[in-house]
Scaffold this active site. Structure first.
Site, PDB file in Angstrom:
ATOM      1  N   CYS A 196       0.850  -1.192   0.000  1.00 12.39           N
ATOM      2  CA  CYS A 196       0.000   0.000   0.000  1.00 12.39           C
ATOM      3  C   CYS A 196       0.881   1.236   0.000  1.00 12.39           C
ATOM      4  O   CYS A 196       0.996   1.920   0.989  1.00 12.39           O
ATOM      5  CB  CYS A 196      -0.923  -0.040   1.218  1.00 12.39           C
ATOM      6  SG  CYS A 196      -2.291   1.117   1.140  1.00 12.39           S
ATOM      7  N   HIS A 240      11.476  -8.720   9.854  1.00  9.43           N
ATOM      8  CA  HIS A 240      12.173  -8.672  11.148  1.00  9.43           C
ATOM      9  C   HIS A 240      13.435  -9.528  11.138  1.00  9.43           C
ATOM     10  O   HIS A 240      14.500  -9.078  11.579  1.00  9.43           O
ATOM     11  CB  HIS A 240      11.200  -9.142  12.232  1.00  9.43           C
ATOM     12  CG  HIS A 240      11.817  -9.322  13.578  1.00  9.43           C
ATOM     13  ND1 HIS A 240      12.189  -8.269  14.376  1.00  9.43           N
ATOM     14  CD2 HIS A 240      12.128 -10.453  14.269  1.00  9.43           C
ATOM     15  CE1 HIS A 240      12.696  -8.728  15.508  1.00  9.43           C
ATOM     16  NE2 HIS A 240      12.672 -10.052  15.471  1.00  9.43           N
ATOM     17  N   CYS A 263      16.051  -0.511  17.802  1.00 10.42           N
ATOM     18  CA  CYS A 263      14.959  -1.228  17.130  1.00 10.42           C
ATOM     19  C   CYS A 263      13.649  -0.489  17.389  1.00 10.42           C
ATOM     20  O   CYS A 263      13.427   0.062  18.471  1.00 10.42           O
ATOM     21  CB  CYS A 263      14.909  -2.650  17.693  1.00 10.42           C
ATOM     22  SG  CYS A 263      13.321  -3.446  17.518  1.00 10.42           S
ATOM     23  N   CYS A 299       1.925  -3.341   5.439  1.00  7.39           N
ATOM     24  CA  CYS A 299       0.926  -3.045   4.403  1.00  7.39           C
ATOM     25  C   CYS A 299       0.766  -4.149   3.366  1.00  7.39           C
ATOM     26  O   CYS A 299      -0.176  -4.104   2.584  1.00  7.39           O
ATOM     27  CB  CYS A 299       1.243  -1.717   3.727  1.00  7.39           C
ATOM     28  SG  CYS A 299       2.656  -1.781   2.599  1.00  7.39           S
TER      29      CYS A 299
HETATM   30  S1  SF4 Z   1      12.880  -2.339  13.701  1.00  6.67           S
HETATM   31 FE1  SF4 Z   1      12.965  -3.968  15.254  1.00  6.67          FE
HETATM   32  S2  SF4 Z   1      10.882  -4.882  15.266  1.00  6.67           S
HETATM   33 FE2  SF4 Z   1      11.099  -3.680  13.370  1.00  6.67          FE
HETATM   34  S3  SF4 Z   1      11.764  -5.190  11.888  1.00  6.67           S
HETATM   35 FE3  SF4 Z   1      13.604  -4.197  12.687  1.00  6.67          FE
HETATM   36  S4  SF4 Z   1      14.258  -5.527  14.367  1.00  6.67           S
HETATM   37 FE4  SF4 Z   1      12.160  -6.088  13.894  1.00  6.67          FE
HETATM   38  S1  SF4 Z   2      -3.344  -0.481  -2.124  1.00  7.21           S
HETATM   39 FE1  SF4 Z   2      -2.932   1.441  -1.013  1.00  7.21          FE
HETATM   40  S2  SF4 Z   2      -1.841   2.674  -2.518  1.00  7.21           S
HETATM   41 FE2  SF4 Z   2      -2.896   1.067  -3.696  1.00  7.21          FE
HETATM   42  S3  SF4 Z   2      -4.919   1.943  -4.263  1.00  7.21           S
HETATM   43 FE3  SF4 Z   2      -5.177   0.848  -2.326  1.00  7.21          FE
HETATM   44  S4  SF4 Z   2      -4.958   2.452  -0.745  1.00  7.21           S
HETATM   45 FE4  SF4 Z   2      -4.038   3.262  -2.638  1.00  7.21          FE
END
Ligand code: SF4
Ligand code: SF4
Length: 315
Positions: A196, A240, A263, A299
């Site tokens: 998205c 992750h 993180c 997303c």
């Molecule tokens: S920021 Fe932390 S929680 Fe998010 S994907 Fe990276 S390691 Fe995992």
């Molecule tokens: S998937 Fe997300 S970016 Fe694509 S049309 Fe739907 S709301 Fe918009």
């Protein structure tokens, strides 16, 4: 020269080095797409969405979108970028679907509203056999075009899983392509490219794989799909487990704010339950990605957005 599956996989995984598939696109990819396009034109239809998926595709840098649209694929219908409009455009779309029956790609952006007989989304107009003006709903459009297509690609999370239009409070009966196909008993092959929006490489790469398959099914089997209909090639790895911050996660070194190191788990990062290759492909032509500057909001997953909300609260 055509592209072997091994070469294609190599291209797609080249993001490890920070290179996008499109940047790695060489004449072999262009050739495969151009040859495929001669056989299988593309109809891109839009239902309930924000057009963000189209905008993301327009961000494709190598090849540039101009090359994709003018030289590479045979894009016969796209409500946002095509020059023609109204009855002329709609009639051309139906003519292409009839001429290339069983041999064109239907790309669907946006969910399909099913409440009130689909009248929440009128996508075009035409005249019926008696010369009466007739509005076309997204439901009718997909019902008519999908069974004629060689394959259908759900572009973006809205069409793949319902996405934002199908989130809590949905009054339009917004539904995914898969559920619509099941309800309508449509058997056409369906591949999902969620996100998205989706990364331009995921869209271009999936089309390349599909076209390569059309050109030479024996040499280019379709990419393996996961249980949610996504190509494993792009959606097979966990964010992750591959995140550069995972060692900080293991040491419980969590960032207290977006601007502090650490993180992002306590800021709501949904990387642990999200599968996509953003961590190596990156976004904005490889400049950055969500976890670097904010958090992953998951997303690409079927439960987005309700299952991933609230976005900025730890899982
Ligand atoms: S920021 Fe932390 S929680 Fe998010 S994907 Fe990276 S390691 Fe995992
Ligand atoms: S998937 Fe997300 S970016 Fe694509 S049309 Fe739907 S709301 Fe918009």
């Amino acid at each position: 020269m055509s592209l072997s599956r091994r070469e294609f996989v190599k291209l797609c995984s080249a993001g490890v080095a920070g290179l996008s598939i499109s940047r790695m696109c060489h004449p072999g990819v262009l050739h495969a797409m151009t040859e495929g396009a001669k056989k299988a034109p593309v109809l891109w239809v839009q239902g309930q969405g924000c057009t963000g998926c189209s905008v993301s595709l327009l961000n494709s840098v190598h090849p540039r979108i101009k090359e994709i649209l003018l030289d590479v694929i045979s894009l016969e219908f796209h409500p946002t970028v095509m020059g023609s409009e109204g009855t002329l455009a709609v009639e051309h779309m139906y003519a292409v679907a009839d001429k290339f029956k069983g041999n064109f790609f239907l790309l669907v952006e946006g969910a399909i509203p099913t409440a009130k007989e689909g009248r929440y989304c009128i996508v075009g107009e035409t005249t019926d056999a008696k010369g009466h003006h007739k509005e076309i709903t997204m439901m009718e459009l997909v019902r008519e075009l999908a069974p004629k297509a060689l394959a259908t690609v759900g572009i973006g999370t809205c069409s793949a899983y319902g996405g934002i239009p199908a989130a809590r409070g949905n009054v339009t009966g917004a539904t995914s392509l898969k559920d619509f196909f099941e309800h309508e008993k449509i058997k056409t092959l369906l591949v999902n490219v969620p996100g998205c929006p989706p990364h331009p490489d995921w869209m271009v790469g999936t089309l390349v794989a599909a076209w390569s398959h059309v050109l030479n099914p024996k040499e280019h089997p379709l990419p393996e799909l996961d249980d949610s209909g996504r190509p494993m090639l792009f959606y097979g790895e966990n964010i992750h487990e591959n995140c550069p911050y995972v060692e900080l996660y293991d040491k419980a070194q969590f960032a207290p704010t977006f601007t502090k190191p650490g993180c992002k788990a306590e800021l709501g990062c949904k990387g642990p339950s999200t599968y996509a290759d953003c961590f190596k492909r990156r976004w904005n032509n490889g400049i950055n990605w969500c976890v670097e500057n904010a958090v992953c909001i998951g997303c690409v997953e079927p439960d987005f957005p309700d299952g991933k909300s609230p976005f900025y609260v730890a899982e």
